[in-house]
Motif scaffolding. Structure first.
Motif, short mmCIF file in Angstrom:
data_model
loop_
_atom_site.label_atom_id
_atom_site.label_comp_id
_atom_site.label_asym_id
_atom_site.label_seq_id
_atom_site.Cartn_x
_atom_site.Cartn_y
_atom_site.Cartn_z
N GLN A 115 -16.13 5.88 -1.09
CA GLN A 115 -15.13 5.62 -2.12
C GLN A 115 -15.74 5.87 -3.50
O GLN A 115 -16.77 5.29 -3.84
CB GLN A 115 -14.61 4.19 -2.04
N LEU A 116 -15.11 6.76 -4.25
CA LEU A 116 -15.59 7.16 -5.57
C LEU A 116 -14.59 6.72 -6.62
O LEU A 116 -13.39 7.00 -6.51
CB LEU A 116 -15.77 8.68 -5.62
N SER A 117 -15.06 6.02 -7.65
CA SER A 117 -14.18 5.50 -8.68
C SER A 117 -14.15 6.42 -9.90
O SER A 117 -15.13 7.08 -10.24
CB SER A 117 -14.64 4.10 -9.11
N ILE B 160 -20.09 14.08 -13.98
CA ILE B 160 -20.84 13.94 -12.73
C ILE B 160 -19.88 13.68 -11.58
O ILE B 160 -19.97 14.29 -10.51
CB ILE B 160 -21.86 12.80 -12.85
N LYS B 161 -18.93 12.78 -11.80
CA LYS B 161 -17.95 12.44 -10.76
C LYS B 161 -17.09 13.64 -10.39
O LYS B 161 -16.82 13.89 -9.20
CB LYS B 161 -17.07 11.28 -11.24
N MET B 162 -16.65 14.37 -11.40
CA MET B 162 -15.80 15.53 -11.14
C MET B 162 -16.53 16.58 -10.31
O MET B 162 -15.95 17.24 -9.44
CB MET B 162 -15.33 16.13 -12.46
N ALA B 163 -17.81 16.73 -10.55
CA ALA B 163 -18.60 17.72 -9.80
C ALA B 163 -18.89 17.24 -8.38
O ALA B 163 -19.10 18.05 -7.47
CB ALA B 163 -19.92 17.99 -10.53
N ALA C 27 -14.75 10.51 5.58
CA ALA C 27 -13.49 10.04 4.99
C ALA C 27 -13.74 9.77 3.50
O ALA C 27 -14.78 9.21 3.13
CB ALA C 27 -13.01 8.79 5.69
N PHE C 28 -12.79 10.14 2.66
CA PHE C 28 -13.02 10.14 1.22
C PHE C 28 -11.85 9.45 0.50
O PHE C 28 -10.70 9.85 0.64
CB PHE C 28 -13.16 11.59 0.75
N THR C 29 -12.18 8.40 -0.24
CA THR C 29 -11.20 7.69 -1.06
C THR C 29 -11.54 7.84 -2.53
O THR C 29 -12.70 7.73 -2.92
CB THR C 29 -11.17 6.18 -0.71
N ILE C 30 -10.53 8.11 -3.33
CA ILE C 30 -10.68 8.06 -4.79
C ILE C 30 -9.99 6.81 -5.30
O ILE C 30 -8.86 6.51 -4.91
CB ILE C 30 -10.09 9.31 -5.46
N ASN C 31 -10.70 6.07 -6.13
CA ASN C 31 -10.17 4.85 -6.71
C ASN C 31 -9.96 5.07 -8.21
O ASN C 31 -10.89 5.41 -8.93
CB ASN C 31 -11.15 3.70 -6.47
N LEU C 32 -8.72 4.90 -8.65
CA LEU C 32 -8.39 4.99 -10.07
C LEU C 32 -8.19 3.57 -10.60
O LEU C 32 -7.28 2.87 -10.17
CB LEU C 32 -7.11 5.80 -10.28
N VAL C 33 -9.07 3.15 -11.49
CA VAL C 33 -8.96 1.81 -12.07
C VAL C 33 -8.13 1.91 -13.35
O VAL C 33 -8.50 2.63 -14.29
CB VAL C 33 -10.35 1.23 -12.38
N ALA D 278 -8.40 16.29 -3.65
CA ALA D 278 -8.10 16.27 -2.21
C ALA D 278 -8.79 15.15 -1.43
O ALA D 278 -9.44 15.41 -0.41
CB ALA D 278 -8.45 17.63 -1.59
N PRO D 279 -8.62 13.90 -1.84
CA PRO D 279 -9.15 12.81 -1.02
C PRO D 279 -8.24 12.56 0.18
O PRO D 279 -7.09 13.01 0.22
CB PRO D 279 -9.11 11.62 -1.98
N ASN D 280 -8.75 11.82 1.15
CA ASN D 280 -7.91 11.37 2.26
C ASN D 280 -7.04 10.19 1.83
O ASN D 280 -5.94 10.00 2.34
CB ASN D 280 -8.77 10.92 3.45
N ARG D 281 -7.58 9.43 0.90
CA ARG D 281 -6.92 8.19 0.48
C ARG D 281 -7.07 8.04 -1.02
O ARG D 281 -8.12 8.37 -1.59
CB ARG D 281 -7.54 7.00 1.21
N LEU D 282 -6.02 7.53 -1.66
CA LEU D 282 -6.03 7.30 -3.11
C LEU D 282 -5.64 5.86 -3.35
O LEU D 282 -4.61 5.39 -2.87
CB LEU D 282 -5.06 8.25 -3.81
N GLU D 283 -6.48 5.16 -4.08
CA GLU D 283 -6.17 3.77 -4.43
C GLU D 283 -6.01 3.67 -5.94
O GLU D 283 -6.89 4.10 -6.70
CB GLU D 283 -7.27 2.83 -3.96
#
Length: 362
Positions: free
Chosen positions: A118-120, A140-143, A154-160, A180-185
């Motif tokens: 999970q990447l924020s 860094i995150k975008m790259a 499995a890849f989740t993006i977390n938008l705070v 293109a994550p599998n899951r978006l929070e």
């Protein structure tokens, strides 16, 4: 064994273990939920101690292991911790800022058994994102996102989200979708730790919140079958409380870097509670018998209003930490509830104060 104060509801095993393996972090986020008094590196559990905890968790029936911090990448033994979790039979997820993650290191972690990452993200605009994070991290995150997609992971993006970025939510979602994550929070800031210190700065307006709900619902429909989207709505704008972490001591355990076992992220803010340590006690004993985990199970602690309310079967009395931080009484009705005598106080706290200066996590 039954839940404290109940005679017919058995105490289930926790579903997940949140392992705060360190409080060290290269980011200094304005909304950081870590405690103000964070654990120092020298007090952290060793590789062997964490390994023992993971195996005890699996024996209890825990399914998911969430490695978090701080920044788990700060641990040089992270690969060993992941391997220990997988060896115990746990599904291993890592929650990370991504700072310090290279393709080579990620390959090592995946080989060790990492199954989910999970990447924020702090904002879509680089200047704003870096300001919120307290460091240059957005690029860094975008790259990292395209690199992560190279792995069977499995890849989740977390938008705070909060007042400083909610006006860009539609574009923020589009940015995440393109990665293109599998899951978006989409997680509205919850006001604990450093976020509580910055509450006036981060508190969205009611207009922003209501607009965000419509945008999230539209995105859910549009992304259905493509990206699984979940949203965490800010408690302060509700009329009834949510079941905080599935209820106090009902679904999850959190172990902080020094081994203290907590029923939720912020439980340590409540005074006069002693949280037992995995260095002195077996995990199963802490879950079943420790006074802190027993404290708000069942309904004996509830007010007459809560005990008479049918919603208690779903919200278990709401958030005890929130009740304490707003009213000074951990047994009080969660102020989010419209029946709370403190609900008007919460309505006042919804008001943002734009001129407030930010306080970054040190």
């Amino acid at each position: 064994m039954t839940l404290s104060g109940e005679t017919s509801v058995p105490l289930a095993s926790p579903l997940s273990l949140i392992a705060e393996v360190t409080h060290r972090c290269p980011l200094h986020c304005l909304y950081c939920s870590n405690p103000i008094g964070m654990q120092r590196a020298e007090s952290e559990l060793s590789t062997e101690e964490w390994t023992r905890v993971f195996h005890q968790a699996a024996q209890m029936g825990v399914l998911h292991l969430h490695l978090t911090g701080g920044e788990p990448l700060a641990r040089k033994d992270l690969g060993q911790l992941i391997a220990a979790g997988r060896e115990a039979g746990l599904y291993v997820n890592m929650i990370t800022s991504g700072v310090g993650l290279t393709e080579e290191r990620l390959a090592t972690l995946v080989h060790a058994g990492l199954e989910h990452l999970q990447l924020s993200f702090q904002d879509i605009d680089e200047v704003s994102a870096n300001h919120i994070a307290g460091t240059r991290a957005h690029a860094i995150k975008m790259a990292l996102a395209p690199m992560i997609k190279k792995f069977d992971l499995a890849f989740t993006i977390n938008l705070v989200v909060h007042r400083m970025n909610l006006d860009r939510l539609e574009a923020f979602i589009a940015m995440a979708e393109a990665l293109a994550p599998n899951r978006l929070e989409i997680a509205h800031v919850q006001y604990y730790g450093w976020a509580l210190k910055n509450r006036s700065l981060l508190m969205p307006t009611e207009e922003q919140v209501h607009r965000s709900l419509a945008l999230v619902e539209a995105a859910k429909q549009r992304l259905k079958g493509k990206i699984h989207l979940e949203a965490v709505v800010p408690d302060y704008f509700g009329s009834f409380p949510k079941a905080c972490v599935g209820g106090w001591g009902r679904q999850m355990m959190l172990i902080d870097p020094g081994g203290q076992a907590l029923p939720c992220h912020s439980a340590a803010v409540i005074p006069n509670l002693t949280f037992d340590n995995v260095r002195q006690h077996d995990l199963a004993w802490i879950w079943k018998s420790s006074p802190a985990f027993q404290r708000f199970r069942g309904e004996n602690w509830m007010s007459d209003t809560c005990r008479a309310c049918p919603r208690k079967e779903g919200d278990f009395g709401g958030c005890r930490c929130q009740a304490f931080m707003i009213t000074g009484n951990a047994e009080a009705i969660d102020p989010v509830c419209r029946y709370s005598p403190h609900h008007d106080q919460l309505l006042e706290l919804r008001k943002s104060v734009p001129e407030t200066l930010p306080i970054w996590r040190r």
